[in-house]
Motif scaffolding. Structure first.
Motif, PDB file in Angstrom:
ATOM      1  N   ALA A  29     -10.545 -10.982   0.862  1.00 22.76           N
ATOM      2  CA  ALA A  29     -11.182  -9.977   1.727  1.00 22.76           C
ATOM      3  C   ALA A  29     -11.866 -10.704   2.879  1.00 22.76           C
ATOM      4  CB  ALA A  29     -12.202  -9.167   0.938  1.00 22.76           C
ATOM      5  N   ILE A  30     -11.579 -10.269   4.100  1.00 22.46           N
ATOM      6  CA  ILE A  30     -12.161 -10.868   5.305  1.00 22.46           C
ATOM      7  C   ILE A  30     -13.058  -9.843   5.974  1.00 22.46           C
ATOM      8  CG2 ILE A  30     -11.674 -11.913   7.552  1.00 22.46           C
ATOM      9  CD1 ILE A  30     -10.478 -13.570   5.368  1.00 22.46           C
ATOM     10  N   PHE A  31     -14.258 -10.277   6.365  1.00 23.25           N
ATOM     11  CA  PHE A  31     -15.205  -9.444   7.101  1.00 23.25           C
ATOM     12  C   PHE A  31     -15.730 -10.250   8.284  1.00 23.25           C
ATOM     13  CE2 PHE A  31     -15.459  -8.264   2.634  1.00 23.25           C
ATOM     14  CZ  PHE A  31     -15.310  -6.896   2.679  1.00 23.25           C
ATOM     15  N   ILE A  32     -16.014  -9.573   9.385  1.00 29.61           N
ATOM     16  CA  ILE A  32     -16.689 -10.215  10.518  1.00 29.61           C
ATOM     17  C   ILE A  32     -17.929  -9.393  10.815  1.00 29.61           C
ATOM     18  CG2 ILE A  32     -16.571 -10.893  12.938  1.00 29.61           C
ATOM     19  CD1 ILE A  32     -13.573 -11.326  12.572  1.00 29.61           C
ATOM     20  N   SER A  53     -12.138  -5.556  -0.167  1.00 24.85           N
ATOM     21  CA  SER A  53     -11.958  -5.415   1.280  1.00 24.85           C
ATOM     22  C   SER A  53     -12.260  -3.987   1.740  1.00 24.85           C
ATOM     23  CB  SER A  53     -10.543  -5.809   1.701  1.00 24.85           C
ATOM     24  OG  SER A  53      -9.592  -4.950   1.113  1.00 24.85           O
ATOM     25  N   ARG A  54     -12.266  -3.039   0.812  1.00 20.07           N
ATOM     26  CA  ARG A  54     -12.577  -1.636   1.106  1.00 20.07           C
ATOM     27  C   ARG A  54     -14.039  -1.296   0.822  1.00 20.07           C
ATOM     28  NH1 ARG A  54      -8.857  -0.837   4.460  1.00 20.07           N
ATOM     29  NH2 ARG A  54      -6.755  -0.858   3.646  1.00 20.07           N
ATOM     30  N   GLY A  55     -14.827  -2.310   0.448  1.00 18.33           N
ATOM     31  CA  GLY A  55     -16.227  -2.091   0.114  1.00 18.33           C
ATOM     32  C   GLY A  55     -17.102  -1.865   1.328  1.00 18.33           C
ATOM     33  N   ILE A  56     -18.321  -1.452   1.061  1.00 18.48           N
ATOM     34  CA  ILE A  56     -19.307  -1.192   2.116  1.00 18.48           C
ATOM     35  C   ILE A  56     -20.160  -2.439   2.306  1.00 18.48           C
ATOM     36  CG2 ILE A  56     -21.309   0.205   2.766  1.00 18.48           C
ATOM     37  CD1 ILE A  56     -20.037   2.482   1.116  1.00 18.48           C
TER      38      ILE A  56
END
Length: 114
Positions: A29-32, A53-56
């Motif tokens: 899971a990638i977040f920016i 990756s679908r988390g808050i």
């Protein structure tokens, strides 16, 4: 020295939403957030499905976290540690942005294994 793999463009990631990518056959899971990239396992150890990756995304007691969309456990974006159950953690990966591309190390960070 770690090998980095290009997984997507920065433009592929919208706001504080995550994306799921494959790194050596592992879902990551990638977040920016505020131009800072984060990469951790997409696998939720509580529900046993690849959904992080679908988390808050949020801030819990000063720590950036992703909340699992299934049972709502919070995982640190920097350490992979579960805030509700510190005995549980998920792998985190080194991640960087180079020339508008998101690159993830093919090695799991040592701190995640501890």
């Amino acid at each position: 020295m770690s090998n980095y793999m290009t997984v997507c463009s920065v433009d592929d990631i919208i706001g504080n939403l995550g994306v799921n990518v494959l790194v050596d056959r592992r879902q990551v899971a990638i977040f920016i957030i505020d131009n800072q990239p984060y990469a951790l396992s997409n696998f939720d150890p509580f529900s046993k499905v690849n959904v992080l990756s679908r988390g808050i995304i949020g801030d819990l007691k000063g720590e950036l976290v992703v909340a699992s969309p299934v049972y709502k456990q919070h995982f640190s974006l920097t350490t992979g540690r579960c805030l509700e159950d510190p005995s549980v953690s998920i792998p985190v990966y080194q991640v960087r942005i180079q020339d508008g591309l998101v690159q993830v190390s093919t090695a799991v960070e040592a701190s995640a294994a501890a």
